[in-house]
Design an enzyme around this catalytic site. Structure first.
Site, PDB file in Angstrom:
ATOM      1  N   SER A 148       0.848  -1.175  -0.143  1.00 21.37           N
ATOM      2  CA  SER A 148       0.068   0.029  -0.220  1.00 21.37           C
ATOM      3  C   SER A 148       0.908   1.325   0.039  1.00 21.37           C
ATOM      4  O   SER A 148       0.409   2.268  -0.391  1.00 21.37           O
ATOM      5  CB  SER A 148      -1.090  -0.049   1.347  1.00 21.37           C
ATOM      6  OG  SER A 148      -0.210   0.335   2.570  1.00 21.37           O
ATOM      7  N   LYS A 187       1.322   4.276   7.189  1.00 23.32           N
ATOM      8  CA  LYS A 187       0.573   5.179   5.973  1.00 23.32           C
ATOM      9  C   LYS A 187       1.045   6.634   6.394  1.00 23.32           C
ATOM     10  O   LYS A 187       1.645   6.891   7.446  1.00 23.32           O
ATOM     11  CB  LYS A 187      -0.832   4.951   6.566  1.00 23.32           C
ATOM     12  CG  LYS A 187      -1.391   3.877   6.460  1.00 23.32           C
ATOM     13  CD  LYS A 187      -1.823   3.453   4.732  1.00 23.32           C
ATOM     14  CE  LYS A 187      -2.389   2.159   4.672  1.00 23.32           C
ATOM     15  NZ  LYS A 187      -1.416   1.133   4.794  1.00 23.32           N
TER      16      LYS A 187
END
Length: 152
Positions: free
Chosen positions: A69, A106
């Site tokens: 991701s 993230k």
């Protein structure tokens, strides 16, 4: 992987001050990524990679990334991440966050007035932090990975 899943991080250990020297040679000239030029035939100095990537040893730890991701930020599956807990987790920085009890890596962003964790891979949707149990573990400062197929 669904668009809700996150790139996880696996804790490896703390960064400790190294008492023995682990210096490697550093060439005195830079390497061009374009047209080649003659290189110097001498070494300028030694470099301690640990000293280069760990600025706050007491607050730094390493984790290994899992998933894809964050590949838009150059973070790939199996990469070693250097994480500094002493840095402020401001929007725009890549963080290690315990989200509902599971570590993830993230970027912290604000969408409107609300905080989100965002992936750099467009297949993944932003994760709203409102209503989530989230604890910031630190800011990712460096990524170490092998080139080619030589993943650890």
């Amino acid at each position: 992987m669904s668009s809700r899943q996150t790139l996880s991080a696996k804790l490896i250990g703390r960064a400790q001050s190294v008492t023995a020297t682990h210096h490697q040679p550093l060439f005195g000239s830079r390497v061009r990524a374009g047209f080649p030029s003659p290189a110097d035939d001498h070494l300028d100095t030694d470099v301690d990679l640990h000293a280069h990537v760990v600025k706050h040893p007491a607050a730094t730890f390493f984790v290994r990334a899992e998933g894809d991701s964050m590949r838009g930020d150059g973070i790939h599956d199996g990469d070693l991440l250097v994480v500094d807990r002493s840095l402020e987790p401001v929007p725009g920085r890549v963080l290690i966050v315990a989200l509902n009890g599971e570590l993830t890596v993230k970027r912290l962003e604000h969408i409107g007035q609300r905080p989100y964790l965002t992936a750099s891979n467009p297949r993944f949707q932003p994760i709203p932090l409102m209503g989530q149990e989230a604890q910031v573990w630190g800011v990712v400062t460096h990524v170490v990975h092998a080139l080619g197929g030589g993943r650890p």
